[in-house]
Structure formats: C-alpha cells, structure tokens
Scaffold this motif. Structure first.
Motif, PDB file in Angstrom:
ATOM      1  N   ALA A  40      26.545  56.468 103.497  1.00 12.40           N
ATOM      2  CA  ALA A  40      26.890  56.785 102.108  1.00 12.40           C
ATOM      3  C   ALA A  40      27.110  58.283 101.925  1.00 12.40           C
ATOM      4  O   ALA A  40      27.965  58.699 101.136  1.00 12.40           O
ATOM      5  CB  ALA A  40      25.805  56.275 101.170  1.00 12.40           C
ATOM      6  N   ALA A  41      26.358  59.098 102.654  1.00  9.75           N
ATOM      7  CA  ALA A  41      26.547  60.550 102.568  1.00  9.75           C
ATOM      8  C   ALA A  41      27.913  60.955 103.124  1.00  9.75           C
ATOM      9  O   ALA A  41      28.635  61.744 102.500  1.00  9.75           O
ATOM     10  CB  ALA A  41      25.425  61.276 103.315  1.00  9.75           C
ATOM     11  N   THR A  42      28.286  60.398 104.283  1.00  6.84           N
ATOM     12  CA  THR A  42      29.603  60.732 104.831  1.00  6.84           C
ATOM     13  C   THR A  42      30.710  60.154 103.950  1.00  6.84           C
ATOM     14  O   THR A  42      31.767  60.768 103.797  1.00  6.84           O
ATOM     15  CB  THR A  42      29.773  60.241 106.286  1.00  6.84           C
ATOM     16  N   TYR A  43      30.462  58.990 103.360  1.00  4.15           N
ATOM     17  CA  TYR A  43      31.417  58.377 102.431  1.00  4.15           C
ATOM     18  C   TYR A  43      31.660  59.289 101.231  1.00  4.15           C
ATOM     19  O   TYR A  43      32.773  59.396 100.731  1.00  4.15           O
ATOM     20  CB  TYR A  43      30.861  57.025 101.961  1.00  4.15           C
ATOM     21  N   THR A  44      30.614  59.960 100.769  1.00  6.33           N
ATOM     22  CA  THR A  44      30.682  60.799  99.569  1.00  6.33           C
ATOM     23  C   THR A  44      31.434  62.107  99.799  1.00  6.33           C
ATOM     24  O   THR A  44      32.012  62.666  98.866  1.00  6.33           O
ATOM     25  CB  THR A  44      29.248  61.082  99.055  1.00  6.33           C
ATOM     26  N   VAL A  45      31.469  62.597 101.023  1.00  3.38           N
ATOM     27  CA  VAL A  45      32.080  63.895 101.319  1.00  3.38           C
ATOM     28  C   VAL A  45      33.504  64.037 100.763  1.00  3.38           C
ATOM     29  O   VAL A  45      33.817  65.052 100.127  1.00  3.38           O
ATOM     30  CB  VAL A  45      32.024  64.207 102.826  1.00  3.38           C
ATOM     31  N   PRO A  46      34.410  63.073 100.959  1.00  2.00           N
ATOM     32  CA  PRO A  46      35.769  63.253 100.429  1.00  2.00           C
ATOM     33  C   PRO A  46      35.823  63.404  98.907  1.00  2.00           C
ATOM     34  O   PRO A  46      36.745  64.013  98.373  1.00  2.00           O
ATOM     35  CB  PRO A  46      36.507  61.981 100.868  1.00  2.00           C
ATOM     36  N   PHE A  47      34.831  62.885  98.212  1.00  2.00           N
ATOM     37  CA  PHE A  47      34.812  62.971  96.756  1.00  2.00           C
ATOM     38  C   PHE A  47      34.572  64.398  96.264  1.00  2.00           C
ATOM     39  O   PHE A  47      34.785  64.692  95.084  1.00  2.00           O
ATOM     40  CB  PHE A  47      33.780  61.999  96.166  1.00  2.00           C
ATOM     41  N   LEU A  48      34.166  65.294  97.170  1.00  2.00           N
ATOM     42  CA  LEU A  48      34.045  66.710  96.809  1.00  2.00           C
ATOM     43  C   LEU A  48      35.397  67.288  96.408  1.00  2.00           C
ATOM     44  O   LEU A  48      35.466  68.274  95.670  1.00  2.00           O
ATOM     45  CB  LEU A  48      33.467  67.517  97.975  1.00  2.00           C
ATOM     46  N   ALA A  49      36.475  66.658  96.861  1.00  2.00           N
ATOM     47  CA  ALA A  49      37.819  67.129  96.508  1.00  2.00           C
ATOM     48  C   ALA A  49      38.200  66.780  95.072  1.00  2.00           C
ATOM     49  O   ALA A  49      39.093  67.392  94.506  1.00  2.00           O
ATOM     50  CB  ALA A  49      38.849  66.535  97.464  1.00  2.00           C
ATOM     51  N   VAL A  50      37.509  65.789  94.488  1.00  2.00           N
ATOM     52  CA  VAL A  50      37.873  65.371  93.127  1.00  2.00           C
ATOM     53  C   VAL A  50      36.803  65.695  92.081  1.00  2.00           C
ATOM     54  O   VAL A  50      37.081  65.636  90.884  1.00  2.00           O
ATOM     55  CB  VAL A  50      38.236  63.873  93.055  1.00  2.00           C
ATOM     56  N   THR A  51      35.591  66.015  92.523  1.00  2.00           N
ATOM     57  CA  THR A  51      34.547  66.404  91.567  1.00  2.00           C
ATOM     58  C   THR A  51      33.516  67.304  92.237  1.00  2.00           C
ATOM     59  O   THR A  51      33.230  67.153  93.423  1.00  2.00           O
ATOM     60  CB  THR A  51      33.839  65.180  90.955  1.00  2.00           C
ATOM     61  N   GLN A  52      33.007  68.230  91.456  1.00  2.00           N
ATOM     62  CA  GLN A  52      31.900  69.057  91.928  1.00  2.00           C
ATOM     63  C   GLN A  52      30.633  68.732  91.125  1.00  2.00           C
ATOM     64  O   GLN A  52      29.627  69.419  91.231  1.00  2.00           O
ATOM     65  CB  GLN A  52      32.229  70.550  91.797  1.00  2.00           C
ATOM     66  N   SER A  53      30.697  67.681  90.321  1.00  2.00           N
ATOM     67  CA  SER A  53      29.544  67.249  89.535  1.00  2.00           C
ATOM     68  C   SER A  53      28.478  66.677  90.465  1.00  2.00           C
ATOM     69  O   SER A  53      28.700  65.660  91.132  1.00  2.00           O
ATOM     70  CB  SER A  53      29.966  66.182  88.517  1.00  2.00           C
ATOM     71  N   VAL A  54      27.331  67.312  90.489  1.00  2.00           N
ATOM     72  CA  VAL A  54      26.239  66.854  91.343  1.00  2.00           C
ATOM     73  C   VAL A  54      25.807  65.451  90.933  1.00  2.00           C
ATOM     74  O   VAL A  54      25.585  64.585  91.793  1.00  2.00           O
ATOM     75  CB  VAL A  54      25.047  67.839  91.297  1.00  2.00           C
ATOM     76  N   LEU A  55      25.742  65.187  89.641  1.00  2.00           N
ATOM     77  CA  LEU A  55      25.345  63.865  89.166  1.00  2.00           C
ATOM     78  C   LEU A  55      26.334  62.791  89.642  1.00  2.00           C
ATOM     79  O   LEU A  55      25.930  61.742  90.143  1.00  2.00           O
ATOM     80  CB  LEU A  55      25.241  63.839  87.639  1.00  2.00           C
ATOM     81  N   ALA A  56      27.633  63.061  89.518  1.00  2.00           N
ATOM     82  CA  ALA A  56      28.646  62.094  89.963  1.00  2.00           C
ATOM     83  C   ALA A  56      28.518  61.841  91.470  1.00  2.00           C
ATOM     84  O   ALA A  56      28.590  60.689  91.912  1.00  2.00           O
ATOM     85  CB  ALA A  56      30.041  62.593  89.627  1.00  2.00           C
ATOM     86  N   LEU A  57      28.314  62.884  92.245  1.00  2.00           N
ATOM     87  CA  LEU A  57      28.189  62.736  93.693  1.00  2.00           C
ATOM     88  C   LEU A  57      26.942  61.953  94.082  1.00  2.00           C
ATOM     89  O   LEU A  57      26.981  61.120  94.989  1.00  2.00           O
ATOM     90  CB  LEU A  57      28.217  64.102  94.369  1.00  2.00           C
ATOM     91  N   VAL A  58      25.844  62.166  93.374  1.00  2.00           N
ATOM     92  CA  VAL A  58      24.609  61.411  93.636  1.00  2.00           C
ATOM     93  C   VAL A  58      24.811  59.937  93.292  1.00  2.00           C
ATOM     94  O   VAL A  58      24.388  59.049  94.039  1.00  2.00           O
ATOM     95  CB  VAL A  58      23.408  62.016  92.873  1.00  2.00           C
TER      96      VAL A  58
END
Length: 112
Positions: A40-58
């Motif tokens: 799930a952590a590696t899955y989340t990495v690409p989403f850094l390109a569309v949001t920097q919201s810590v809550l959204a990433l969590v």
C-alpha cells in the motif's frame, strides 16, 4: 460536477497497483499484514504527483492496505450482484475467489 475519479488518479492506480507491485507483494499481501502495508505504501507513491495532502495520502495508503489484505474487492463484486433477479445471483461459496462465477468477469480473454 467534478468526477469522483480523474484520469490522473487512474494512471496513479495503474502504476501503483501493477508496475510497482512485486511478485512477493502480490503473493503475500493477503496473508501478512506488513506486506499489505508495504504494498500500500508503494501503491501510494504515484499519488504524490496529484496531491500533497497528508490526510489524503494516509487515506489512500490505509484503505488500499485494508482492501487488499482482507480481499474486500470480491465481497463488493458479490454484493453488487446480490440484488439481481433470482438465478442471476449466486452464493458466496460459488463466488468466493472473484465475487463472480465468471472466470473472466471483464471478457478480456478471446472468445468471451
């Protein structure tokens, strides 16, 4: 009205779930929680390109770990067919692997 899912989110999903997921992760994420969390952590990495919201990433990270580790997708697929007319819905035992009785639920194989 803003769509719930955008093209960039779909691209992030494809990258995270398919390109960044190793065979080890795919084989062990159902039986070992720490592997589901790593995937799930590696899955989340690409989403850094569309949001920097810590809550959204969590939320993305934890929800993906739960969905994968507890095999939620087949349950959702089975439940969505639960309201089908008699004869068109099937028992959980019949659909346990994918949530459907079809081997190729999306018709991706030739001849389907």
């Amino acid at each position: 009205m803003t769509p719930l899912v955008s093209v960039d989110q779909l691209v992030c999903h494809l990258i995270g779930d398919f390109f960044l997921q190793s065979d080890w992760m795919a084989a062990n994420k159902y039986s070992k929680k720490h592997v589901a969390l790593i995937h799930a952590a590696t899955y989340t990495v690409p989403f850094l390109a569309v949001t920097q919201s810590v809550l959204a990433l969590v939320v993305i990270w934890l929800s993906h770990a739960i969905i994968d580790h507890y095999k939620v997708a087949p349950i959702v697929a089975w439940l969505k067919n639960f309201l089908a007319p008699p004869g068109q819905n099937f028992s959980w035992e019949t659909c346990r692997a994918t949530g459907t009785t079809r081997i190729d639920p999306f018709g991706l194989r030739s001849g389907s």
